[in-house]
Design an enzyme around this catalytic site. Structure first.
Site, PDB file in Angstrom:
ATOM      1  N   HIS A 271     -12.848  31.646 -46.028  1.00 21.46           N
ATOM      2  CA  HIS A 271     -13.188  32.651 -47.078  1.00 21.46           C
ATOM      3  C   HIS A 271     -13.406  31.934 -48.248  1.00 21.46           C
ATOM      4  O   HIS A 271     -14.609  31.816 -48.991  1.00 21.46           O
ATOM      5  CB  HIS A 271     -12.673  34.021 -47.076  1.00 21.46           C
ATOM      6  CG  HIS A 271     -12.765  34.682 -45.725  1.00 21.46           C
ATOM      7  ND1 HIS A 271     -13.526  34.932 -44.915  1.00 21.46           N
ATOM      8  CD2 HIS A 271     -11.582  35.093 -44.965  1.00 21.46           C
ATOM      9  CE1 HIS A 271     -13.287  35.532 -43.853  1.00 21.46           C
ATOM     10  NE2 HIS A 271     -11.946  35.719 -44.006  1.00 21.46           N
ATOM     11  N   ASP A 322     -15.633  35.230 -37.518  1.00 24.08           N
ATOM     12  CA  ASP A 322     -14.518  36.120 -37.986  1.00 24.08           C
ATOM     13  C   ASP A 322     -14.325  37.384 -37.189  1.00 24.08           C
ATOM     14  O   ASP A 322     -13.792  37.609 -36.242  1.00 24.08           O
ATOM     15  CB  ASP A 322     -14.682  36.206 -39.363  1.00 24.08           C
ATOM     16  CG  ASP A 322     -13.227  36.805 -40.062  1.00 24.08           C
ATOM     17  OD1 ASP A 322     -12.544  37.107 -39.377  1.00 24.08           O
ATOM     18  OD2 ASP A 322     -13.417  37.062 -41.100  1.00 24.08           O
TER      19      ASP A 322
END
Length: 449
Positions: A271, A322
């Site tokens: 991220h 994810d």
């Protein structure tokens, strides 16, 4: 068994950068590697497996939480924040055991294969039974994931995750008890019992700076170094994490990781959405890979991370799906560029070749498979074939195949997938899990029964 494939078009390495070649013969050997690549070979010879479309390196999904797939659709009702989404996620996590996780993960990994993904990095922290009780095999949940990848025909790096606290100085909540080994030494002892297999390797992960006390970060980093294993970490996904870290330690999460030896060329920061200039310098200076997950980051309203700035500073970039709001490596790749266009109101931040490299060669390297992600002699024979004649991809000349794949194609355009020289998807059908939608439906339904 040796197999020869003939591809109408293939995206191949070249001294001046990858190019699309035609009539490409690819011979594999019985160790699952490419023996020879011959472009412009003429018509498909007798005995070769014909692959129509554009042959690309297999895609690496560098960040996965397989059980999040059960949330698709259900968490789109109403509004909320990352933290309210997390409460729903914990309820799903609490319903899983080794058998149900095997069924769900097999279906999820089969969905990945249908999308052209040949290797997954599974960020795994569902170690124990609900409430923290140990299974007879302390790695039963991780072993279920490894078996699931084998059943779906793809490679896996099990990123065994250290997760010890609910926040800075806070004990785990009840849903989090199954994540925790008690301390980092106990985590390391359990993780060391996981053994590599031909399709599976083991890595380490720090869940986040809020979930691993600062004085135990070094233990995870040292385990990774001693085992030559990749090390992944969620980093600055939410501003609340940054604020809490500053309050607890007086530094950003990136600086805290740097001070405890977590950053480095084996490390991938997932991220990296909310960074300071110093954070960017620390990540680039340590050659840390950045794993961007654009479809999840926008689904959770995380924000748009400084991916272009990090890449320009020297960080390799990989891609992950994810939470599996979407499983589509082409969507992840183009989202990286399109997000940057929205942020800057200019175009052309990454070439299609750079985005394909992020999804293949750099992604595999981040998962500890440096011999994958390229179509060349000696590399693992892992590749995917994208149709160039669908309603999405028809029209452009074949020489623009890379641009077509990244900016027009979707997972629905994947026709064939080969892993280790073995075809696991043929004409859009998974050969090992014949009815993937039913497998997903049944395994998800079982969690609420």
């Amino acid at each position: 068994m040796s197999v020869t494939y003939w591809a109408r078009y293939a995206w191949l390495p070249h001294v001046n950068g990858p190019v699309v070649e035609s009539d490409v013969l690819i011979s594999t050997v019985d160790d699952g590697r490419i023996a020879k690549v011959t472009p412009d070979s003429g018509p498909c010879p007798a005995g070769a497996v014909r692959l129509e479309g554009l042959l690309l390196p297999g895609q690496a999904n560098a960040h996965s939480h397989a059980f999040h797939r059960a949330l698709r659709g259900t968490v789109q009702v109403g509004s909320g924040t990352f933290w309210t989404w997390r409460d729903t996620m914990y309820r799903v996590a609490g319903a899983l055991d080794p058998d149900s996780y095997l069924a769900l993960a097999t279906a999820v990994y089969a969905e990945m294969a249908l999308a052209g993904i040949t290797a997954v990095g599974e960020f795994h922290y569902l170690h124990h039974a609900p409430g923290g009780a140990r299974y007879t095999d302390p790695n039963a949940m991780g072993e279920a994931l490894i078996e699931a990848a084998a059943l779906a025909g793809i490679r896996i790096t099990l990123l065994d995750t250290c997760y010890l606290s609910a926040g800075f100085g806070t004990e785990p909540t009840r849903p989090q008890l199954r994540f925790s080994d008690g301390d980092a030494d106990a985590w390391a002892a359990r993780a060391a019992e996981l053994k590599p297999r031909p399709h599976a390797r083991t890595g380490a992960a720090v869940h986040s700076v809020r979930a691993v006390p600062a004085d135990q970060l070094g233990t995870v980093a040292q385990w990774s170094a001693a085992h030559g294993a990749p090390l992944h970490v969620h980093l600055s996904e939410q501003t609340a994490e940054n604020e809490a870290c500053l309050a607890a330690h007086g530094v950003t999460p990136t600086r805290l990781l740097a001070d405890h030896g977590v950053l480095g060329p084996r490390t991938s920061a997932v991220h990296a959405t909310h960074l300071t200039e110093e954070d960017v310098e620390l990540l680039a200076g340590s050659s840390t890979t950045i794993c961007m997950c654009p479809t999840t980051e926008r689904d959770l309203a995380d924000g748009i991370g400084p991916a272009r700035r990090l890449a320009s500073a020297g960080c390799p970039v990989s891609l992950g799906s994810d939470s599996h709001a979407v499983i589509d490596p082409f969507e992840e790749a183009r989202a990286l560029e399109l997000n940057e266009r929205l942020r800057t109101r200019t175009r052309g931040h990454w070439t299609a070749a750079a985005l394909l490299r992020a999804g293949s060669e750099d992604g595999h390297a981040s998962l500890g498979w440096p011999e994958a992600g390229r179509i060349e002699a000696g590399a693992l024979a892992d590749f995917t074939v994208v149709a160039l004649d669908s309603v999405r991809t028809a029209g452009p000349p074949a020489r623009l195949g890379a641009e077509t794949a990244v900016f027009a194609a979707s997972a629905a355009d994947v026709r064939h997938v080969v892993v280790g020289g073995r075809q696991i998807v043929r004409d859009g059908v998974h050969l090992l899990v014949p009815d993937v939608p039913a497998a997903l439906r049944d395994s998800i339904a079982a969690l609420s029964s």
